[in-house]
Design a protein around this motif. Structure first.
Motif, PDB file in Angstrom:
ATOM      1  N   ALA A   1      10.300   8.412  -6.475  1.00  0.00           N
ATOM      2  CA  ALA A   1       9.390   7.409  -5.904  1.00  0.00           C
ATOM      3  C   ALA A   1      10.187   6.311  -5.196  1.00  0.00           C
ATOM      4  N   ALA A   2      11.274   5.843  -5.821  1.00  0.00           N
ATOM      5  CA  ALA A   2      12.097   4.782  -5.228  1.00  0.00           C
ATOM      6  C   ALA A   2      12.750   5.270  -3.935  1.00  0.00           C
ATOM      7  N   PHE A   3      13.260   6.491  -3.971  1.00  0.00           N
ATOM      8  CA  PHE A   3      13.910   7.053  -2.789  1.00  0.00           C
ATOM      9  C   PHE A   3      12.917   7.164  -1.622  1.00  0.00           C
ATOM     10  N   ALA A   4      11.745   7.674  -1.908  1.00  0.00           N
ATOM     11  CA  ALA A   4      10.725   7.829  -0.863  1.00  0.00           C
ATOM     12  C   ALA A   4      10.275   6.464  -0.340  1.00  0.00           C
ATOM     13  N   LEU A   5      10.105   5.503  -1.249  1.00  0.00           N
ATOM     14  CA  LEU A   5       9.652   4.167  -0.835  1.00  0.00           C
ATOM     15  C   LEU A   5      10.674   3.463   0.046  1.00  0.00           C
TER      16      LEU A   5
ATOM     17  N   GLU B   1       0.829  -1.206   0.000  1.00  0.00           N
ATOM     18  CA  GLU B   1       0.000   0.000   0.000  1.00  0.00           C
ATOM     19  C   GLU B   1       0.868   1.263   0.000  1.00  0.00           C
ATOM     20  N   ALA B   2       2.090   1.146   0.500  1.00  0.00           N
ATOM     21  CA  ALA B   2       3.010   2.290   0.542  1.00  0.00           C
ATOM     22  C   ALA B   2       3.226   2.847  -0.863  1.00  0.00           C
ATOM     23  N   GLU B   3       3.305   1.963  -1.833  1.00  0.00           N
ATOM     24  CA  GLU B   3       3.566   2.377  -3.206  1.00  0.00           C
ATOM     25  C   GLU B   3       2.465   3.303  -3.727  1.00  0.00           C
ATOM     26  N   ARG B   4       1.234   2.919  -3.493  1.00  0.00           N
ATOM     27  CA  ARG B   4       0.098   3.745  -3.934  1.00  0.00           C
ATOM     28  C   ARG B   4       0.124   5.103  -3.225  1.00  0.00           C
TER      29      ARG B   4
ATOM     30  N   PRO C   1       7.309  -0.374   4.933  1.00  0.00           N
ATOM     31  CA  PRO C   1       6.396  -1.023   3.989  1.00  0.00           C
ATOM     32  C   PRO C   1       5.008  -1.178   4.615  1.00  0.00           C
ATOM     33  N   LEU C   2       3.998  -1.200   3.785  1.00  0.00           N
ATOM     34  CA  LEU C   2       2.638  -1.336   4.307  1.00  0.00           C
ATOM     35  C   LEU C   2       1.912  -2.386   3.472  1.00  0.00           C
ATOM     36  N   TYR C   3       2.341  -3.622   3.666  1.00  0.00           N
ATOM     37  CA  TYR C   3       1.748  -4.704   2.897  1.00  0.00           C
ATOM     38  C   TYR C   3       0.382  -5.058   3.433  1.00  0.00           C
ATOM     39  N   ARG C   4      -0.483  -5.402   2.511  1.00  0.00           N
ATOM     40  CA  ARG C   4      -1.773  -5.954   2.916  1.00  0.00           C
ATOM     41  C   ARG C   4      -2.128  -7.068   1.938  1.00  0.00           C
TER      42      ARG C   4
END
Ligand SMILES: [Zn+2]
Length: 98
Positions: free
Chosen positions: A47-51, A15-18, A56-59
């Motif tokens: 985007a990569a740097f911020a991620l 979810e972090a990516e979105r 992480p926020l996996y669901r």
């Protein structure tokens, strides 16, 4: 059948990516950022740097609602906002192209 084939890991979503991509789009439209490079390379680097800076926020898509609701959304959104801000500053100062 391998372990990998036996289960459907496509159900895992970070979810972090979105959230990072949405926030990046929002911040790049700010008037302060009018002059910075927004080419494919720079934006994806941001985007990569911020991620890499946020947790992480996996669901799991099937149970996602339950998981995301139990998170402290506000605190997480603040950390995403700060990570994106830092990423824009860092990449725009040192783009990986000339
Ligand atoms: Zn660029």
């Amino acid at each position: 059948m391998t372990f990998r084939e036996r289960y459907d890991f496509e159900a895992l979503v970070n979810e972090a990516e979105r959230l990072v991509i949405e926030e990046l789009g929002r911040q790049l439209e700010l008037p302060d950022h009018a002059a910075i490079c927004k080419c494919q390379e720079c934006v994806v680097d941001m985007a990569a740097f911020a991620l890499n800076a946020v947790k992480p926020l996996y669901r799991v898509t099937l149970l996602g609602r339950i998981y995301t609701r139990s998170m402290d959304q506000t605190e997480y959104e603040v950390s995403v906002g700060e990570a994106v801000k830092t990423a824009i500053a860092k990449i725009s100062r040192n783009p990986s192209h000339d």
